[in-house]
Design an enzyme around this catalytic site. Sequence first.
Site, PDB file in Angstrom:
ATOM      1  N   LYS A  13       0.860  -1.318   0.058  1.00 56.61           N
ATOM      2  CA  LYS A  13       0.226   0.096  -0.045  1.00 56.61           C
ATOM      3  C   LYS A  13       0.826   1.079   0.114  1.00 56.61           C
ATOM      4  O   LYS A  13       0.524   2.105  -0.868  1.00 56.61           O
ATOM      5  CB  LYS A  13      -0.947   0.088   1.275  1.00 56.61           C
ATOM      6  CG  LYS A  13      -2.069  -0.995   1.329  1.00 56.61           C
ATOM      7  CD  LYS A  13      -2.729  -0.862   2.641  1.00 56.61           C
ATOM      8  CE  LYS A  13      -2.249  -0.803   3.995  1.00 56.61           C
ATOM      9  NZ  LYS A  13      -1.693  -2.141   4.339  1.00 56.61           N
ATOM     10  N   ARG A  88     -10.107   1.478   8.056  1.00 58.13           N
ATOM     11  CA  ARG A  88     -10.035  -0.079   8.417  1.00 58.13           C
ATOM     12  C   ARG A  88     -10.942  -0.404   9.138  1.00 58.13           C
ATOM     13  O   ARG A  88     -11.009  -1.653   9.285  1.00 58.13           O
ATOM     14  CB  ARG A  88      -8.438  -0.130   9.167  1.00 58.13           C
ATOM     15  CG  ARG A  88      -7.203  -0.307   8.493  1.00 58.13           C
ATOM     16  CD  ARG A  88      -6.086  -0.109   9.212  1.00 58.13           C
ATOM     17  NE  ARG A  88      -5.112  -1.100   8.944  1.00 58.13           N
ATOM     18  CZ  ARG A  88      -3.908  -0.505   8.581  1.00 58.13           C
ATOM     19  NH1 ARG A  88      -3.350   0.727   8.463  1.00 58.13           N
ATOM     20  NH2 ARG A  88      -2.780  -1.383   8.523  1.00 58.13           N
ATOM     21  N   ARG A 127      11.006  -7.612   6.179  1.00 56.81           N
ATOM     22  CA  ARG A 127      10.947  -6.153   6.366  1.00 56.81           C
ATOM     23  C   ARG A 127      11.694  -5.719   7.459  1.00 56.81           C
ATOM     24  O   ARG A 127      12.041  -4.732   7.559  1.00 56.81           O
ATOM     25  CB  ARG A 127       9.411  -5.517   6.293  1.00 56.81           C
ATOM     26  CG  ARG A 127       9.280  -4.256   5.986  1.00 56.81           C
ATOM     27  CD  ARG A 127       7.918  -3.857   5.462  1.00 56.81           C
ATOM     28  NE  ARG A 127       6.882  -3.992   6.442  1.00 56.81           N
ATOM     29  CZ  ARG A 127       5.468  -3.671   6.389  1.00 56.81           C
ATOM     30  NH1 ARG A 127       5.382  -2.987   5.397  1.00 56.81           N
ATOM     31  NH2 ARG A 127       4.797  -4.025   7.305  1.00 56.81           N
ATOM     32  N   ARG A 129      10.222  -4.409  10.359  1.00 56.85           N
ATOM     33  CA  ARG A 129       9.790  -3.153  11.048  1.00 56.85           C
ATOM     34  C   ARG A 129       9.422  -3.638  12.494  1.00 56.85           C
ATOM     35  O   ARG A 129       9.330  -5.039  12.975  1.00 56.85           O
ATOM     36  CB  ARG A 129       8.377  -2.602  10.436  1.00 56.85           C
ATOM     37  CG  ARG A 129       8.174  -1.192  10.519  1.00 56.85           C
ATOM     38  CD  ARG A 129       7.107  -0.657   9.519  1.00 56.85           C
ATOM     39  NE  ARG A 129       5.730  -1.073  10.078  1.00 56.85           N
ATOM     40  CZ  ARG A 129       4.709  -1.149   9.240  1.00 56.85           C
ATOM     41  NH1 ARG A 129       4.855  -0.571   8.075  1.00 56.85           N
ATOM     42  NH2 ARG A 129       3.767  -1.315  10.001  1.00 56.85           N
ATOM     43  N   ARG A 140      -1.906  -8.781  13.274  1.00 58.14           N
ATOM     44  CA  ARG A 140      -2.378  -7.595  12.097  1.00 58.14           C
ATOM     45  C   ARG A 140      -3.080  -8.411  10.929  1.00 58.14           C
ATOM     46  O   ARG A 140      -4.038  -7.943  10.361  1.00 58.14           O
ATOM     47  CB  ARG A 140      -1.009  -7.054  11.708  1.00 58.14           C
ATOM     48  CG  ARG A 140      -0.552  -6.037  12.687  1.00 58.14           C
ATOM     49  CD  ARG A 140       0.813  -5.693  12.610  1.00 58.14           C
ATOM     50  NE  ARG A 140       0.961  -5.020  11.459  1.00 58.14           N
ATOM     51  CZ  ARG A 140       2.028  -4.874  10.505  1.00 58.14           C
ATOM     52  NH1 ARG A 140       3.247  -5.510  11.066  1.00 58.14           N
ATOM     53  NH2 ARG A 140       2.246  -4.417   9.618  1.00 58.14           N
TER      54      ARG A 140
HETATM   55  P1  AMP Z   1       0.483   0.360   8.632  1.00 53.02           P
HETATM   56  O1  AMP Z   1       1.582   1.093   8.410  1.00 53.02           O
HETATM   57  O2  AMP Z   1      -0.564   0.653   7.756  1.00 53.02           O
HETATM   58  O3  AMP Z   1       0.895  -1.193   8.320  1.00 53.02           O
HETATM   59  O4  AMP Z   1      -0.013   0.651  10.127  1.00 53.02           O
HETATM   60  C1  AMP Z   1       0.722   0.180  11.426  1.00 53.02           C
HETATM   61  C2  AMP Z   1      -0.354   0.306  12.375  1.00 53.02           C
HETATM   62  O5  AMP Z   1      -0.561   1.500  12.834  1.00 53.02           O
HETATM   63  C3  AMP Z   1      -1.351  -0.857  12.587  1.00 53.02           C
HETATM   64  O6  AMP Z   1      -0.997  -1.944  12.871  1.00 53.02           O
HETATM   65  C4  AMP Z   1      -2.361  -0.222  13.530  1.00 53.02           C
HETATM   66  O7  AMP Z   1      -1.499  -0.451  14.909  1.00 53.02           O
HETATM   67  C5  AMP Z   1      -1.938   1.292  13.306  1.00 53.02           C
HETATM   68  N1  AMP Z   1      -2.850   1.840  12.542  1.00 53.02           N
HETATM   69  C6  AMP Z   1      -2.642   2.121  11.196  1.00 53.02           C
HETATM   70  N2  AMP Z   1      -3.808   2.725  10.407  1.00 53.02           N
HETATM   71  C7  AMP Z   1      -4.928   2.485  11.278  1.00 53.02           C
HETATM   72  C8  AMP Z   1      -6.073   2.813  11.279  1.00 53.02           C
HETATM   73  N3  AMP Z   1      -6.799   3.158  10.115  1.00 53.02           N
HETATM   74  N4  AMP Z   1      -6.866   2.387  12.160  1.00 53.02           N
HETATM   75  C9  AMP Z   1      -6.359   1.942  13.301  1.00 53.02           C
HETATM   76  N5  AMP Z   1      -5.118   1.840  13.503  1.00 53.02           N
HETATM   77  C10 AMP Z   1      -4.185   2.027  12.544  1.00 53.02           C
END
Ligand code: AMP
Length: 186
Positions: A13, A88, A127, A129, A140
């Site tokens: 993404k 989400r 990755r 992270r 996740r």
């Molecule tokens: P991402 O970088 O999209 O993988 O997001 C990393 C983490 O940020 C996720 O595992 C959640 O803990 C938090 N996060 C990101 N986007 C959202 C969202 N729309 N709603 C809730 N938590 C989020």
Amino acid sequence: MIIILMGPPASGKGTQAELISDKYNIPNLSAGKIFRDEVEKESLLGLKVKSYIELGNLVPDELTVQMIGEKLGQLNLSQGIILDGFPRTIGQTKELERLLDGKNLSVTFVFYLDVLHETLLQRLSERGREDDQEKVIQNRLQLHEKQTKPLLDFYRYKKVLRTINGNQDVHEVFAEINQFLQGYLS
Ligand code: AMP
């Protein structure tokens, strides 16, 4: 154009959001990146969201919607926006619809990056992270299945969902997305 990028963790993404943003000069908001930056800065928001991110849980809607709402408020949405990783949940989707309705805007495309489970696990393990550890990853992935995937039905119903084969290399994935964007603009 109001573009949403959806897909499981490590589906690409963020990478695709940046490519679209660069090519079409549309601002890009990544919820995850904003949260990670806040954690890094040790801001009040960062302290509130830290444990959710570390455990791979979703940050509660209240905090997420408020944060995105503020960011969107600072932008001129008629320029378009790319949302990476938001919405989400159903609650977030409702809030986004309400916000866009209020400005007479609507979602142009939701690109769902469809990637095989094995490929995701492979990419996540490479990755490295902080929230990419085995147990956190499982959480996740599960949350994505349970909370986020159901949103696809809503966007399919709205006729804006486009499923993209995310198993290909970065540029092939982008080429698929780009075709839809070109089609829309022509
Ligand atoms: P991402 O970088 O999209 O993988 O997001 C990393 C983490 O940020 C996720 O595992 C959640 O803990 C938090 N996060 C990101 N986007 C959202 C969202 N729309 N709603 C809730 N938590 C989020």
